[in-house]
Design an enzyme around this catalytic site. Structure first.
Site, PDB file in Angstrom:
ATOM      1  N   GLU A   1      14.686  30.083 -39.867  1.00  0.00           N
ATOM      2  CA  GLU A   1      14.266  30.976 -38.775  1.00  0.00           C
ATOM      3  C   GLU A   1      15.461  31.310 -37.872  1.00  0.00           C
ATOM      4  OE1 GLU A   1      11.391  29.225 -36.098  1.00  0.00           O
ATOM      5  OE2 GLU A   1      10.994  31.105 -35.085  1.00  0.00           O
TER       6      GLU A   1
ATOM      7  N   LYS B   1      11.980  33.279 -41.919  1.00  0.00           N
ATOM      8  CA  LYS B   1      11.131  33.591 -40.754  1.00  0.00           C
ATOM      9  C   LYS B   1      11.982  34.364 -39.755  1.00  0.00           C
ATOM     10  CE  LYS B   1       8.325  31.384 -37.154  1.00  0.00           C
ATOM     11  NZ  LYS B   1       7.291  30.396 -36.894  1.00  0.00           N
TER      12      LYS B   1
HETATM   13  C1  5MM Z   1       9.996  31.724 -31.980  1.00  0.00           C
HETATM   14  O1  5MM Z   1       9.102  30.675 -31.939  1.00  0.00           O
HETATM   15  C2  5MM Z   1       8.438  30.377 -33.161  1.00  0.00           C
HETATM   16  C3  5MM Z   1       7.348  31.352 -33.460  1.00  0.00           C
HETATM   17  O2  5MM Z   1       6.508  31.450 -32.342  1.00  0.00           O
HETATM   18  P1  5MM Z   1       6.114  32.887 -31.757  1.00  0.00           P
HETATM   19  O3  5MM Z   1       5.293  33.541 -32.829  1.00  0.00           O
HETATM   20  O4  5MM Z   1       5.306  32.539 -30.527  1.00  0.00           O
HETATM   21  O5  5MM Z   1       7.381  33.619 -31.455  1.00  0.00           O
HETATM   22  C4  5MM Z   1       7.832  28.986 -33.021  1.00  0.00           C
HETATM   23  O6  5MM Z   1       7.565  28.405 -34.286  1.00  0.00           O
HETATM   24  C5  5MM Z   1       8.757  28.095 -32.248  1.00  0.00           C
HETATM   25  O7  5MM Z   1       9.887  27.814 -33.007  1.00  0.00           O
HETATM   26  C6  5MM Z   1       7.979  26.845 -31.897  1.00  0.00           C
HETATM   27  O8  5MM Z   1       6.912  27.209 -31.069  1.00  0.00           O
HETATM   28  C7  5MM Z   1       8.819  25.762 -31.246  1.00  0.00           C
HETATM   29  O9  5MM Z   1       9.507  26.258 -30.165  1.00  0.00           O
HETATM   30  P2  5MM Z   1      10.341  25.238 -29.221  1.00  0.00           P
HETATM   31  O10 5MM Z   1      11.109  26.159 -28.333  1.00  0.00           O
HETATM   32  O11 5MM Z   1       9.346  24.425 -28.477  1.00  0.00           O
HETATM   33  O12 5MM Z   1      11.209  24.411 -30.105  1.00  0.00           O
END
Ligand code: 5MM
Length: 339
Positions: free
Chosen positions: A181, A223
Site C-alpha cells: 500500500e 492497494k
Molecule cells: C489509508 O488507510 C488504509 C485504508 O483506509 P481508508 O479506506 O480509510 O483510507 C487503512 O488500511 C489504514 O492503513 C489503517 O486504517 C491503519 O492506519 P494507521 O494510520 O492507524 O496505521
C-alpha cells in the site's frame, strides 16, 4: 522465486482475496487512529470499546457475501466476542480470510523535513512466523507519500518503496500474501494531474523494487490511492475523470501479472468512493488486466462507527450500515453501482 507448491498456494490465496466481485475491509486502525475516531464520535477510548467495535463489524450477518478478507490490527487477532468466540473463528465461519497489518506506523525521514518512512522491518521475520502459525493468510504494509510543492523527494519514494519490497519478500517467504500500500495522501491543494504524476512515479519505483527483491507478482495485491485532486483543491473531479486518470496511471505502471488491485478510500466519503470505483470498472472493464476492487476502511465503516456510538442498542443499525456499504461496493466492483 521458483514456481513451487508454496508459490502456488500464495497465488491461490491472492486470487481468493479479489475473487467473485468482492473486496476487502480494513479494520486495522492502530490504537491511536481508532482512539481519535472514537473521540470524535464520543466513544470511550479503551481496549474494551475497540474490541466491541471490531465485534460489531466481524459479526455482521451476511458480510461474507461482499467481503473476501479482513485486515486486522494485532490486538484484534487475540480478541473474542462477548460470548467467548475468538474473532478468528467468527471470520472463518463467515468465509472471510484473515489478514494482519504489519507496518508499525511512520517516522521522520532524516534529512527530508515533512517526509516520513514506514517502520517495522526490524523484527518482521519473527512476527510473520508467529502470525502464520495463528492462521493469518495475508498482510498489509502502508507507505505514506505527501505531495507538497516539490515534494515528494526521490529519497522518500525510494525509501518507502524499498521498505515495501523488503516486507513483501519476507511475507512471501513465510507463505503470507503481501498487500503493498503506497499511499499518496490527499492532504493539500494539488491538482488531480499532479496526483497522477506522483502516483505513477511511486508505482514505477515500487515495481522496480519488487523486481529487485524477486517478489512474485502473482502473489501480491496492490492497494493504491485513486487519482484525486488534493482535499483542499478548489475543483472537485468527476468520477469519469478520476476513472480515466486512475486507469491510465495503473496501466502505465502496474504489471499485468499482479493478482489484484484493491483501492484504499483515503478519506473520500462512501458515496464518492463507490462512484469512482464504479466508473473505473464500468468504463474500463475491457482494459483492466487485474480485478479492481476495494480495501476500504472509512468508506466502508465510518458511518457504522458513528451510528454505533459505543451503545449496544445501536449494534443492529450499525451492522445494517456496514452491510449496505459492503453491498454497494460489490456493485461498484461490478460497474453496477447507483447512488
Ligand atoms: C489509508 O488507510 C488504509 C485504508 O483506509 P481508508 O479506506 O480509510 O483510507 C487503512 O488500511 C489504514 O492503513 C489503517 O486504517 C491503519 O492506519 P494507521 O494510520 O492507524 O496505521
Amino acid at each position: 522465486m521458483e514456481n513451487t507448491d508454496h508459490m502456488q498456494q500464495l497465488i491461490s490465496t491472492a486470487k481468493a482475496m479479489v475473487a467473485n466481485f468482492k473486496g476487502l475491509v480494513a479494520i486495522d486502525e492502530s490504537v491511536s487512529t481508532l482512539n481519535k475516531r472514537f473521540e470524535l464520535a464520543g466513544i470511550p477510548q479503551t481496549e474494551e470499546y475497540r474490541r466491541a467495535y471490531r465485534e460489531v463489524l466481524i459479526t455482521t450477518p451476511g458480510i461474507g457475501n461482499y467481503i473476501n478478507g479482513a485486515i486486522l490490527f494485532d490486538e484484534t487477532v487475540y480478541q473474542k466476542t462477548l460470548t467467548g468466540i475468538p474473532f478468528m473463528e467468527e471470520l472463518k465461519k463467515a468465509g472471510v480470510i484473515p489478514g494482519i497489518k504489519l507496518d508499525e506506523g511512520t517516522e521522520d525521514l532524516a534529512g527530508f523535513p515533512k517526509e516520513k518512512v514506514t517502520k517495522g522491518l526490524d523484527d518482521l521475520a519473527e512476527r510473520l512466523t508467529a502470525y502464520a502459525k495463528l492462521g493469518l493468510k495475508f498482510a498489509k504494509w502502508r507507505g505514506v507519500i505527501l505531495i507538497d510543492g516539490e515534494l515528494p523527494s526521490v529519497a522518500c519514494i525510494v525509501s518507502n518503496t524499498h521498505a515495501l519490497a523488503r516486507y513483501a519478500a519476507a511475507c512471501q517467504r513465510e507463505g503470507i500474501v503481501p498487500i503493498v500500500e503506497p499511499e499518496v495522501i490527499m492532504d493539500g491543494d494539488h491538482t488531480i494531474e499532479r496526483c497522477a504524476e506522483v502516483t505513477e512515479s511511486v508505482l514505477r519505483s515500487l515495481f522496480k523494487e519488487l523486481h529487485l527483491l524477486k517478489v512474485e507478482l502473482g502473489g501480491v495485491i496492490l492497494k493504491p490511492n485513486m487519482i484525486l485532486a488534493g482535499k483542499d483543491a478548489p475543483q472537485k473531479s468527476s468520477p469519469e475523470l478520476v476513472a480515466k486518470l486512475t486507469v491510465n496511471c495503473l496501466r502505465n505502471a502496474v504489471p499485468a501479472t499482479v493478482a489484484g488491485v484493491a483501492f484504499l478510500s483515503g478519506g473520500q466519503d462512501p458515496v464518492t468512493a463507490s462512484l469512482n470505483l464504479n466508473a473505473i470498472n464500468k468504463n474500463y472493464k475491457a482494459e483492466l488486466p487485474w480485478p479492481v476492487t476495494y480495501s476500504f476502511s472509512r468508506a466502508l465503516h465510518q458511518p457504522a462507527l458513528e451510528i454505533w456510538k459505543g451503545k449496544t442498542e445501536n449494534v443492529k443499525a450499525a451492522q445494517d450500515s456496514f452491510l449496505q456499504l459492503a453491498k454497494a461496493n460489490k456493485a461498484a466492483r461490478e460497474g453496477e453501482f447507483k447512488s
